[in-house]
Design an enzyme around this catalytic site. Sequence first.
Site, PDB file in Angstrom:
ATOM      1  N   ASP A 103       1.455  -3.182  20.058  1.00 24.83           N
ATOM      2  CA  ASP A 103       1.357  -2.956  18.606  1.00 24.83           C
ATOM      3  C   ASP A 103       1.717  -1.523  18.233  1.00 24.83           C
ATOM      4  O   ASP A 103       1.081  -0.911  17.389  1.00 24.83           O
ATOM      5  CB  ASP A 103      -0.041  -3.313  18.065  1.00 24.83           C
ATOM      6  CG  ASP A 103      -0.087  -3.270  16.537  1.00 24.83           C
ATOM      7  OD1 ASP A 103       0.903  -3.690  15.906  1.00 24.83           O
ATOM      8  OD2 ASP A 103      -1.088  -2.796  15.974  1.00 24.83           O
ATOM      9  N   GLU A 143       0.475  -8.200  10.553  1.00 25.65           N
ATOM     10  CA  GLU A 143      -0.539  -8.818  11.405  1.00 25.65           C
ATOM     11  C   GLU A 143      -0.747 -10.293  11.036  1.00 25.65           C
ATOM     12  O   GLU A 143      -1.576 -10.976  11.616  1.00 25.65           O
ATOM     13  CB  GLU A 143      -1.850  -8.044  11.279  1.00 25.65           C
ATOM     14  CG  GLU A 143      -2.013  -6.949  12.320  1.00 25.65           C
ATOM     15  CD  GLU A 143      -0.854  -6.000  12.480  1.00 25.65           C
ATOM     16  OE1 GLU A 143      -0.601  -5.196  11.577  1.00 25.65           O
ATOM     17  OE2 GLU A 143      -0.175  -6.054  13.517  1.00 25.65           O
ATOM     18  N   ASN A 193       5.506  -3.761  14.267  1.00 17.17           N
ATOM     19  CA  ASN A 193       5.578  -4.529  15.513  1.00 17.17           C
ATOM     20  C   ASN A 193       6.204  -5.911  15.303  1.00 17.17           C
ATOM     21  O   ASN A 193       6.006  -6.531  14.278  1.00 17.17           O
ATOM     22  CB  ASN A 193       4.174  -4.713  16.101  1.00 17.17           C
ATOM     23  CG  ASN A 193       3.260  -5.500  15.175  1.00 17.17           C
ATOM     24  OD1 ASN A 193       2.866  -4.993  14.130  1.00 17.17           O
ATOM     25  ND2 ASN A 193       2.940  -6.732  15.536  1.00 17.17           N
ATOM     26  N   THR A 215       0.807  -1.226   0.000  1.00 26.20           N
ATOM     27  CA  THR A 215       0.000   0.000   0.000  1.00 26.20           C
ATOM     28  C   THR A 215       0.842   1.278   0.000  1.00 26.20           C
ATOM     29  O   THR A 215       0.308   2.360  -0.277  1.00 26.20           O
ATOM     30  CB  THR A 215      -0.913   0.042   1.240  1.00 26.20           C
ATOM     31  OG1 THR A 215      -0.109  -0.149   2.400  1.00 26.20           O
ATOM     32  CG2 THR A 215      -1.967  -1.051   1.195  1.00 26.20           C
ATOM     33  N   SER A 247       3.925  -5.204   3.371  1.00 25.01           N
ATOM     34  CA  SER A 247       2.841  -5.120   4.355  1.00 25.01           C
ATOM     35  C   SER A 247       2.436  -6.535   4.732  1.00 25.01           C
ATOM     36  O   SER A 247       2.584  -7.460   3.931  1.00 25.01           O
ATOM     37  CB  SER A 247       1.628  -4.422   3.750  1.00 25.01           C
ATOM     38  OG  SER A 247       1.951  -3.114   3.356  1.00 25.01           O
TER      39      SER A 247
HETATM   40 CA    CA Z   1       0.969  -3.708  13.612  1.00 17.15          CA
END
Ligand code: CA
Length: 582
Positions: A321, A202, A279, A179, A199
């Site tokens: 996070d 998570e 993170n 992105t 990206s």
């Molecule tokens: Ca994150």
Amino acid sequence: MKLRNLFVTASAVTLSVALAAPVAADVSIDDIVNDAKTTGDVVSYGLGPKGQRYSPLKMINKDNVGSVVPVWTMSLGGEKMRGQETQPLVKDGVMYITGSYSRMWAIDTKTGREIWLYDARLPEGILPCCDVVNRGAAIFGDKVYFGTLDAQLVALNAKTGKVVWKKKIDDFKAGFSYTAAPLIVPSKAHGPLLVTGVSGGEFGIVGRVEARNVETGELIWTRPTIEGHVGMLKGKKSSMTGKKGETWKGDLYKTGGGATWNGGTYDPDTKLIFFGVGNPAPWNSHLRPGDNKWGCARIAIDPETGEIKWGYQTTPHDGWDYDGVNEVVSFDLNGTKAAATADRNGFFYVLNRETGAFINAYPFVENISWAKGIGSDGRPIYNKENYPGDPTKSKDGKKGSSVFAIPSFLGGKNWMPMAYSPDTKMFYVPSNEWGMDLWNEPVTYKKGAAYLGAGFTIKPIFDDHIGALKAIDPATGKIAWSIKNKAPLWGGVLTTAGGLVWYGTPEGYFKAVDASTGKELYSFNTGSGIVGSPITWEQDGEQYVSVVSGWGGAVPLWGGDVAKTVAHLNQGGMLWTFKLPK
Ligand code: CA
Ligand code: CA
């Protein structure tokens, strides 16, 4: 709460035929390196590779900005009205913007007429975590570049919109997507490089920064962001990032996160690339004792070798996070080659950009709970009781003790870029004041599944606002002025020699304020929330300002109680361009 994935149906590639369109000359590496000074074009994300988002233009200024009017608009329409986080580029009468669902347009800057549209063919099952956004393109030579939600990099012919090359960054089924705006960087050894991140933090992917040949898309080097992983240079293994096991115990580094999802900046003075690192994964910090380098950090990379020159962790052993992805902006601090970055964790950091040495850090949001401050050694002074509890210590082993932490994981500041004015010597930071209930849960890695080990609810902490645009003096940390905004701010900032700061709000207003005092001088309702980044440029002796409007992004998807407060905001998708009347 479970991670909500966005499933998107496949769409066809459509290319509109160019009519008599303006023709842009090739963009050189000097055009990019000098972008901040040249007012006739915007050929980099950040209005210059340092990312200051400052324009020397002052035709529109404090005295006359109140007379500014829109001159044309363009719809990003279809059924694809989602968050529009792009920053336009402009070259020789052509504007390039990216839009939701991995689309890119070339537009006539005089009329707003579409010259071409590239619409990526997205497969079923893409896994963007935080809306189907795109933050912008890069331009070099006769090509424009952007990344797609199925983790591809696409180079298009700038004149026709036709694909020149397309390269897979990684497997979207494992959670990879793209992105951020790519970065063009000069190098002696390899020529101009197209530099990108990844990206998917998570989903337990491992972050990296990559450099490619701009003409062919061939990989030149790769630099993993997580300790224990080995980089690549010209097809061969290069060095390991850090030393295996030093700050990560056990095997969790293998799915250790550290996504580089917000792109990077480049400093021509030190010839270093700066990237932020997200993170360490999973969120449940009890599973990964140690500092977990380089999770939640800034790293400086040598474009010649892909080696890390320095690293600085904003949140060692993150438990909240607090992705360290936010942009590193180079600036001069009383003769010191400094860089500033406003972190998700609520602190504004000033570093020596040659060495990464810590200079100072200041809170830029209120009531930060996880740390008392940042020590003179640059490490946080933790409030250890603000780490959410270990689920294995709970009665049923399923949910650790909950904490209320400030800022929320969406951050004191998120991806939206700040601006720096060398005139006022202040940074203009789009910040948010909010907190979260946060608890840990057991979790194991599974390809393509959310890898958090945490649950959360984001909550407002003040009745009257979440957003706050703040003017920060990097020498003292003093907040010169602050403008409250009811909804969370989620768009970029622009500042100019006209003494103005431009920004947009989720309520739909595009505003200009006095850079010295914060006094509002102009406000225009664009009809949908603004989460894009404005630009300004000069054409035929007049100054233009453009911004893309279109509400969306992470807040409505992840915002918990805050999402409810912004549920009434309308979606949209419109490019607006302004100037003074003749
Ligand atoms: Ca994150
Ligand atoms: Ca320029």
